[in-house]
Design a protein around this motif. Structure first.
Motif, mmCIF file in Angstrom:
data_model
loop_
_atom_site.group_PDB
_atom_site.id
_atom_site.type_symbol
_atom_site.label_atom_id
_atom_site.label_comp_id
_atom_site.label_asym_id
_atom_site.label_seq_id
_atom_site.Cartn_x
_atom_site.Cartn_y
_atom_site.Cartn_z
ATOM 1 N N SER A 1 0.816 -1.215 0.000
ATOM 2 C CA SER A 1 0.000 0.000 0.000
ATOM 3 C C SER A 1 0.851 1.267 0.000
ATOM 4 O O SER A 1 0.366 2.335 -0.361
ATOM 5 C CB SER A 1 -0.929 0.011 1.215
ATOM 6 O OG SER A 1 -0.167 -0.059 2.416
ATOM 7 N N ALA A 2 2.128 1.181 0.374
ATOM 8 C CA ALA A 2 3.013 2.348 0.403
ATOM 9 C C ALA A 2 3.458 2.774 -0.999
ATOM 10 O O ALA A 2 4.098 3.810 -1.161
ATOM 11 C CB ALA A 2 4.232 2.068 1.285
ATOM 12 N N GLY A 3 3.119 1.985 -2.007
ATOM 13 C CA GLY A 3 3.465 2.341 -3.377
ATOM 14 C C GLY A 3 4.951 2.181 -3.682
ATOM 15 O O GLY A 3 5.681 1.515 -2.965
ATOM 16 N N THR A 4 5.362 2.820 -4.752
ATOM 17 C CA THR A 4 6.748 2.749 -5.217
ATOM 18 C C THR A 4 7.605 3.805 -4.509
ATOM 19 O O THR A 4 7.091 4.605 -3.727
ATOM 20 C CB THR A 4 6.812 2.980 -6.737
ATOM 21 O OG1 THR A 4 6.265 4.270 -7.016
ATOM 22 C CG2 THR A 4 6.030 1.922 -7.488
ATOM 23 N N HIS A 5 8.876 3.831 -4.835
ATOM 24 C CA HIS A 5 9.765 4.840 -4.247
ATOM 25 C C HIS A 5 9.328 6.234 -4.665
ATOM 26 O O HIS A 5 8.885 6.458 -5.795
ATOM 27 C CB HIS A 5 11.201 4.624 -4.705
ATOM 28 C CG HIS A 5 11.854 3.450 -4.068
ATOM 29 N ND1 HIS A 5 13.203 3.254 -4.107
ATOM 30 C CD2 HIS A 5 11.343 2.416 -3.368
ATOM 31 C CE1 HIS A 5 13.501 2.150 -3.458
ATOM 32 N NE2 HIS A 5 12.383 1.615 -3.010
ATOM 33 N N PHE A 6 9.496 7.174 -3.753
ATOM 34 C CA PHE A 6 9.219 8.577 -4.011
ATOM 35 C C PHE A 6 10.178 9.041 -5.104
ATOM 36 O O PHE A 6 11.403 9.013 -4.920
ATOM 37 C CB PHE A 6 9.399 9.371 -2.715
ATOM 38 C CG PHE A 6 9.106 10.830 -2.835
ATOM 39 C CD1 PHE A 6 7.872 11.282 -3.255
ATOM 40 C CD2 PHE A 6 10.072 11.766 -2.490
ATOM 41 C CE1 PHE A 6 7.599 12.639 -3.348
ATOM 42 C CE2 PHE A 6 9.813 13.122 -2.574
ATOM 43 C CZ PHE A 6 8.568 13.551 -3.005
ATOM 44 N N GLY B 1 20.433 8.020 -11.606
ATOM 45 C CA GLY B 1 19.726 8.153 -10.340
ATOM 46 C C GLY B 1 20.181 9.375 -9.577
ATOM 47 O O GLY B 1 20.968 10.170 -10.076
ATOM 48 N N PRO B 2 19.694 9.494 -8.362
ATOM 49 C CA PRO B 2 18.829 8.594 -7.609
ATOM 50 C C PRO B 2 17.378 9.067 -7.590
ATOM 51 O O PRO B 2 17.064 10.184 -7.988
ATOM 52 C CB PRO B 2 19.412 8.683 -6.196
ATOM 53 C CG PRO B 2 19.825 10.125 -6.086
ATOM 54 C CD PRO B 2 20.327 10.491 -7.480
ATOM 55 N N HIS B 3 16.502 8.189 -7.072
ATOM 56 C CA HIS B 3 15.131 8.601 -6.738
ATOM 57 C C HIS B 3 15.217 9.654 -5.628
ATOM 58 O O HIS B 3 16.161 9.638 -4.836
ATOM 59 C CB HIS B 3 14.319 7.427 -6.167
ATOM 60 C CG HIS B 3 14.066 6.313 -7.117
ATOM 61 N ND1 HIS B 3 13.922 5.020 -6.681
ATOM 62 C CD2 HIS B 3 13.890 6.282 -8.454
ATOM 63 C CE1 HIS B 3 13.678 4.233 -7.702
ATOM 64 N NE2 HIS B 3 13.666 4.980 -8.803
ATOM 65 N N SER B 4 14.218 10.480 -5.521
ATOM 66 C CA SER B 4 14.182 11.454 -4.421
ATOM 67 C C SER B 4 14.015 10.767 -3.072
ATOM 68 O O SER B 4 14.384 11.337 -2.052
ATOM 69 C CB SER B 4 13.055 12.465 -4.642
ATOM 70 O OG SER B 4 13.333 13.242 -5.780
ATOM 71 N N GLY B 5 13.481 9.551 -3.039
ATOM 72 C CA GLY B 5 13.273 8.840 -1.781
ATOM 73 C C GLY B 5 14.348 7.843 -1.425
ATOM 74 O O GLY B 5 14.208 7.097 -0.449
ATOM 75 N N ASP B 6 15.436 7.799 -2.173
ATOM 76 C CA ASP B 6 16.524 6.858 -1.873
ATOM 77 C C ASP B 6 17.334 7.367 -0.679
ATOM 78 O O ASP B 6 17.716 8.537 -0.629
ATOM 79 C CB ASP B 6 17.454 6.697 -3.071
ATOM 80 C CG ASP B 6 16.805 5.945 -4.226
ATOM 81 O OD1 ASP B 6 15.720 5.360 -4.034
ATOM 82 O OD2 ASP B 6 17.400 5.942 -5.323
ATOM 83 N N LEU B 7 17.601 6.469 0.258
ATOM 84 C CA LEU B 7 18.374 6.789 1.449
ATOM 85 C C LEU B 7 19.504 5.781 1.602
ATOM 86 O O LEU B 7 19.489 4.726 0.963
ATOM 87 C CB LEU B 7 17.476 6.729 2.692
ATOM 88 C CG LEU B 7 16.276 7.681 2.712
ATOM 89 C CD1 LEU B 7 15.331 7.329 3.853
ATOM 90 C CD2 LEU B 7 16.744 9.126 2.824
ATOM 91 N N LEU B 8 20.457 6.077 2.465
ATOM 92 C CA LEU B 8 21.498 5.112 2.787
ATOM 93 C C LEU B 8 20.908 3.998 3.643
ATOM 94 O O LEU B 8 19.852 4.168 4.264
ATOM 95 C CB LEU B 8 22.652 5.795 3.515
ATOM 96 C CG LEU B 8 23.426 6.843 2.709
ATOM 97 C CD1 LEU B 8 24.523 7.468 3.563
ATOM 98 C CD2 LEU B 8 24.017 6.236 1.440
ATOM 99 N N ASN B 9 21.578 2.858 3.695
ATOM 100 C CA ASN B 9 21.114 1.715 4.480
ATOM 101 C C ASN B 9 21.129 2.023 5.978
ATOM 102 O O ASN B 9 21.825 2.929 6.434
ATOM 103 C CB ASN B 9 22.014 0.506 4.221
ATOM 104 C CG ASN B 9 21.825 -0.060 2.830
ATOM 105 O OD1 ASN B 9 20.711 -0.175 2.338
ATOM 106 N ND2 ASN B 9 22.928 -0.428 2.185
#
Length: 182
Positions: free
Chosen positions: A89-94, A108-116
């Motif tokens: 339900s959270a959908g795909t990456h921002f 890249g990157p997606h705007s919602g990509d973060l470090l681990n």
């Protein structure tokens, strides 16, 4: 004596009006913040995130527990829903700029990509993450867009380059990002 009090009261009220007017002039984004209660697949709260503007983007402070030890991908997703157990339900990456996934991807990157995020042997993890491509104000990169957004933790590490999610595996925890402090 009453004549002296009335002019002083008017002076005080005028000063207050000036102060209120100054407060409203502060840019809206500077006062925005957000938070998320992170839940596991069973809907139990296992952590929190606080979100604040940073000079170079948006800072996300995450604290979690009860997760499998190891390295986990963590991303911002496009829909503010966290329905377990799979959190689809959270959908795909921002990704308002239509880029490919990952900081190491040339497209890249997606705007919602973060470090681990690292989770210790005791199942707890803590991270301070910076998203230089997300904002808390108005505009297409805002985490407070219509439909909301969510913070999702994945079962495996993000490789930072494979589209669409860095080979990070299933979604194991999720938190709806909400405006305001916690």
């Amino acid at each position: 004596m009453r004549r002296l009090l009335i002019p002083m009261a008017i002076v005080c009220l005028c000063g207050l009006a000036t102060t209120i007017g100054t407060t409203r002039a502060i840019p809206r984004q500077a006062s925005l913040s957000g938070h998320a209660d992170i839940v596991n697949a069973q809907g139990q709260k296992i952590g929190t995130a606080t979100i604040h503007p940073s000079g170079s983007g948006t800072r996300i402070e995450v604290e979690v527990s009860q997760l499998p030890p190891g390295t986990h991908g963590i991303h911002i997703h496009t829909v503010g829903k966290c329905e377990g157990p799979a959190f689809a339900s959270a959908g795909t990456h921002f990704n308002p700029t239509s880029k490919k996934h990952g900081k190491d991807n040339p497209d890249g990157p997606h705007s919602g990509d973060l470090l681990n995020i690292e989770v210790g042997a005791d199942g707890t993890g803590k991270a301070s993450l910076l998203d230089a491509n997300a904002t808390l104000g108005e505009g297409p990169n805002s985490l407070f867009h219509e439909g909301g957004s969510a913070l999702v933790i994945h079962e495996k590490a993000d490789d930072y380059k494979t589209d669409p999610s860095g080979n990070s595996g299933a979604r194991i925890a999720c938190g709806v990002i909400q405006a305001g402090g916690h």
